[in-house]
Design a protein around this motif. Structure first.
Motif, PDB file in Angstrom:
ATOM      1  N   PHE A 178      11.756  71.771  22.083  1.00 27.74           N
ATOM      2  CA  PHE A 178      12.607  72.855  22.115  1.00 27.74           C
ATOM      3  C   PHE A 178      12.070  74.011  23.100  1.00 27.74           C
ATOM      4  CE2 PHE A 178      15.488  73.143  18.287  1.00 27.74           C
ATOM      5  CZ  PHE A 178      15.527  72.003  18.016  1.00 27.74           C
ATOM      6  N   SER A 179      10.901  74.023  23.388  1.00 30.25           N
ATOM      7  CA  SER A 179      10.195  74.935  24.379  1.00 30.25           C
ATOM      8  C   SER A 179      10.119  74.603  25.808  1.00 30.25           C
ATOM      9  CB  SER A 179       8.975  75.340  23.788  1.00 30.25           C
ATOM     10  OG  SER A 179       8.835  75.846  22.469  1.00 30.25           O
ATOM     11  N   PRO A 235      12.312  73.603  28.130  1.00 31.89           N
ATOM     12  CA  PRO A 235      13.152  74.400  29.403  1.00 31.89           C
ATOM     13  C   PRO A 235      12.437  75.375  29.619  1.00 31.89           C
ATOM     14  CG  PRO A 235      14.516  73.787  27.587  1.00 31.89           C
ATOM     15  CD  PRO A 235      13.342  73.208  26.967  1.00 31.89           C
ATOM     16  N   SER A 283      17.611  78.145  27.158  1.00 27.29           N
ATOM     17  CA  SER A 283      16.098  78.363  27.228  1.00 27.29           C
ATOM     18  C   SER A 283      15.522  79.104  26.262  1.00 27.29           C
ATOM     19  CB  SER A 283      15.554  78.602  28.598  1.00 27.29           C
ATOM     20  OG  SER A 283      14.326  78.925  28.740  1.00 27.29           O
ATOM     21  N   LEU A 297      16.373  78.161  22.457  1.00 25.26           N
ATOM     22  CA  LEU A 297      15.683  77.200  21.931  1.00 25.26           C
ATOM     23  C   LEU A 297      14.165  77.479  21.702  1.00 25.26           C
ATOM     24  CD1 LEU A 297      17.175  74.048  24.067  1.00 25.26           C
ATOM     25  CD2 LEU A 297      17.191  74.213  21.316  1.00 25.26           C
ATOM     26  N   SER A 298      13.546  78.116  22.434  1.00 20.33           N
ATOM     27  CA  SER A 298      12.058  78.445  22.467  1.00 20.33           C
ATOM     28  C   SER A 298      11.768  79.431  21.675  1.00 20.33           C
ATOM     29  CB  SER A 298      11.696  78.758  23.912  1.00 20.33           C
ATOM     30  OG  SER A 298      12.384  79.857  24.424  1.00 20.33           O
ATOM     31  N   TYR A 327      13.885  80.008  19.028  1.00 17.71           N
ATOM     32  CA  TYR A 327      13.975  79.210  17.321  1.00 17.71           C
ATOM     33  C   TYR A 327      12.717  78.772  17.151  1.00 17.71           C
ATOM     34  CZ  TYR A 327      15.270  76.166  13.876  1.00 17.71           C
ATOM     35  OH  TYR A 327      15.485  75.384  12.997  1.00 17.71           O
ATOM     36  N   ALA A 328      12.070  77.829  18.050  1.00 14.72           N
ATOM     37  CA  ALA A 328      10.936  77.032  17.916  1.00 14.72           C
ATOM     38  C   ALA A 328       9.725  77.755  17.648  1.00 14.72           C
ATOM     39  CB  ALA A 328      10.715  76.117  19.092  1.00 14.72           C
ATOM     40  N   ILE A 329       9.486  79.088  18.148  1.00 17.28           N
ATOM     41  CA  ILE A 329       8.217  79.949  18.154  1.00 17.28           C
ATOM     42  C   ILE A 329       8.458  80.448  16.680  1.00 17.28           C
ATOM     43  CG2 ILE A 329       7.063  81.994  18.809  1.00 17.28           C
ATOM     44  CD1 ILE A 329       7.962  81.159  21.705  1.00 17.28           C
ATOM     45  N   ALA A 372       2.508  77.468  19.107  1.00 20.10           N
ATOM     46  CA  ALA A 372       3.631  78.441  19.130  1.00 20.10           C
ATOM     47  C   ALA A 372       3.220  79.602  19.850  1.00 20.10           C
ATOM     48  CB  ALA A 372       4.205  78.444  18.133  1.00 20.10           C
ATOM     49  N   VAL A 423       2.576  79.735  23.642  1.00 22.17           N
ATOM     50  CA  VAL A 423       3.785  79.658  24.333  1.00 22.17           C
ATOM     51  C   VAL A 423       4.152  81.136  24.458  1.00 22.17           C
ATOM     52  CG1 VAL A 423       6.179  78.804  24.354  1.00 22.17           C
ATOM     53  CG2 VAL A 423       4.336  77.247  23.873  1.00 22.17           C
ATOM     54  N   THR A 435      13.617  84.879  25.423  1.00 22.19           N
ATOM     55  CA  THR A 435      12.647  84.109  24.338  1.00 22.19           C
ATOM     56  C   THR A 435      12.229  85.256  23.420  1.00 22.19           C
ATOM     57  OG1 THR A 435      12.276  82.543  25.826  1.00 22.19           O
ATOM     58  CG2 THR A 435      10.728  82.827  24.048  1.00 22.19           C
TER      59      THR A 435
END
Lengths: 314, 282
Positions: A33-34, A36, B94, B97-98, B100-102, B110, B113, B159
């Motif tokens: 998911f990260s 991109p 971008s 998605l990121s 949400y993931a974090i 996480a 990132v 993000t």
């Protein structure tokens, strides 16, 4: 991706060995998911930063394979009077626009915030913010007409009524920088004001009520409650304003051209980088200048952050 | 002080404040008014009239016809729209998605990132523009819109916005769906994405304004006039002109502002709130 990590080194063989996976499925999904964003950061932030550093030590070629130049690019930039002039102009306009912009918008926000009619409050927010959505290109074009140096310019005409001689706003080296500051104020005032208003609404009401009980007038309340409470936001506005001022390019390029006319008074640091990099293809010199500028921005940001931290101890 | 006199003084101060702010508002809008009126003034096509006036002497739309014949405005605006839409798609994908993931997957690293994203947010574009330019030149992607879409992946601020927003959404939704056998991607698309619409709208507005109004990167990346964005087209037309053509340039500038102003009139409160939010968040 399950790695055969035997965590039971030296344990008797008859115990059950728990295999621990280094990455669970969930971790992998997280990275997927990260991806991109990470690709974006590596390719468009980290790699260019390293690339610019390498380029700044290369003889002015357009690739990374050129001959090493040692420190000569930095030496060239640091001894170039045009570069120091650009730094001086950038700071001159930056300091003026930040001081005027932050103080004016703080006053403006306090005024708007103190109106009891919600309709008017929203109306003023909308009007003062309007110039902010207008592009810098349009603003620069518009102001180059409003600030027409002849007596037919709108502003000079108004001044003429009061008996002031026409001022060569964008054509007189004495006034060009200040004229840019005025234009910036017109465009940026609303942005700062809106953020200040949002901050003002977060000041606890009971503080004011307590002060009123003690008989403080509005000026005292403003000075002893509002200003200290908003100090972090003020510092933040100064930081943002300073960083933006350091990156000034579009307006001076449109009004003063690549030479930063009149008489180089509108030459800014980014304009200097643009000239060297894209007009004379001296990428090495341009990247060296951009690293020196970055250093300036970094130092300023750290100093301002430090002031912020210190003010919180008071 | 009794209550009545207190109320009266409040009303008086309200009127004073409103009057002062109205005068200030005039300073804010006069340039626009002058621009629009001058853009219709056929008599002002070669030089600014003296004494300056607001109401056109020769009211005409020929100035606009001249603007459109001199500058392919419509083409440039469509170009700007293509660039904006592409950048919004790439950057929001971008960022969401990121973010949400974090926020919800809490994978190993996480935090690293997020820290990486936050620290690269500080790097000004002016620092990276030269290597970025050379990179696109290397891959023969200058003068294409890929030069805009690809860097949009690096939207660390988005993000950060998405992560703070998704933090406020319950994690139990995900857990329940996973137990029911849904895949992580399905959970994201079906459950969390619809809940993220407010922050999506905020990001769309912020990105649209940024991309539509940008000049520096288009100036570096685009070579063919056919591909110019509206800002670059407008800048090139007014840049280094021997003939000032006031009313024609004002017409072109007015047209270039129409999309943004219309958007602003309809979404004014939302835009103002988005900007305030993004400012406070930073």
């Amino acid at each position: 991706m399950s790695t055969e990590l035997n965590t039971s080194v030296g344990t008797p063989t008859h115990t059950v060995v728990r295999r621990k996976k280094l990455f669970t499925r969930r971790d992998l999904t997280g990275y997927l998911f990260s991806a991109p964003l990470l690709i974006g950061i590596v390719v468009f932030s980290i790699y260019p930063m390293i690339g610019a550093l390498i380029l700044s030590f290369k003889k002015s070629s357009q690739s990374f394979i050129g001959e090493w130049a040692g420190l000569s690019n930095y030496q060239y930039v640091l001894t170039d009077s045009l570069f120091w002039q650009s730094i001086y102009n950038t700071f001159y306009m930056g300091i003026l626009s930040v001081i005027l912009g932050v103080s004016l918008s703080f006053i403006l926000a306090s005024l708007i915030h103190n109106i009891s009619w919600l309709k008017w409050r929203n109306f003023f927010k909308g009007v003062y913010f309007l110039p902010n959505v207008v592009s810098l290109v349009a603003t620069s074009i518009l102001f180059s007409f409003l600030f027409n140096p002849g007596s037919e310019g709108l502003l000079n005409y108004v001044f003429g009524i009061v008996g002031i001689e026409p001022i060569g706003w964008f054509t007189d080296p004495k006034y060009a920088r200040f004229s840019i500051v005025i234009m910036t104020l017109w465009g940026m005032l609303g942005y700062n004001t809106i953020i200040f208003i949002a901050a003002l609404t977060s000041v606890p009401k009971d503080l004011y009520e307590a002060a009123e009980v003690d008989g403080a007038n509005w000026l005292k309340k403003w000075f002893y409650i509002t200003v200290p409470y908003l100090k972090p936001i003020i510092i933040f506005m100064v930081i943002i304003g300073t960083i933006n001022a350091m990156k000034r390019f579009t307006d001076v390029w449109l009004i003063g051209g690549t030479a930063g006319n009149p008489a180089g008074s509108l030459m800014t640091a980014v304009l200097y980088i643009y000239r060297n990099g894209f007009l004379s293809s001296q990428m090495g010199i341009a990247t060296a200048a951009s690293y020196i500028l970055f250093f300036f921005i970094l130092v300023l940001t750290i100093v301002l952050q430090f002031t912020n931290r210190k003010s919180n101890f008071d | 002080m009794n209550k009545r006199s207190l109320n009266r003084s409040k009303v008086i101060s309200d009127w004073i404040l409103t009057s002062v702010l109205l005068i200030g508002s005039l300073v804010m809008v006069i340039p626009f008014i002058w621009m629009v009126f001058t853009s219709f003034d056929w008599a002002a096509r070669l030089k600014i009239p003296f004494p300056p006036r607001f109401w056109p002497e020769e009211f005409s739309i020929r100035t606009y016809q001249m603007a459109f014949t001199n500058i392919p405005m419509l083409k440039y605006m469509i170009n700007s729209l293509i660039v904006s839409v592409g950048v919004i798609l790439f950057s929001l994908t971008s960022a969401l998605l990121s973010g949400y993931a974090i926020s919800k997957l809490k994978f190993k690293g996480a935090n690293i990132v997020l820290l990486l994203a936050l620290s690269t947010m500080m790097i000004p574009f002016e620092m990276t523009m030269i290597p970025q330019y050379l990179m696109f030149a290397e891959f023969k992607l200058l003068d294409t819109y890929w030069a805009f879409f690809l860097p949009a992946l690096n939207y660390a601020f988005g993000t950060f916005l998405a992560k703070s927003f998704i933090d406020q959404l319950p994690g139990s939704l995900r857990e329940a769906a996973i137990i029911d056998g849904a895949s992580e991607f399905t959970v994201f698309i079906k459950i969390y994405l619809p809940l993220c619409i407010p922050i999506l709208a905020t990001m769309i507005i912020l990105q649209f304004l940024a991309v539509w109004n940008d000049l520096l990167w288009p100036l570096l990346a685009l070579k063919t006039p056919d591909k110019y964005t509206i800002q670059l087209g407008l800048a090139m037309f007014s840049y280094n002109k021997d003939l000032p053509l006031p009313s024609v340039i004002m017409a072109a500038t007015t047209v270039s502002l129409i999309p943004v102003i219309v958007l602003y009139l309809f979404l004014q409160r939302f835009i103002v709130e988005s900007i305030a939010l993004s400012g406070i968040k930073q």
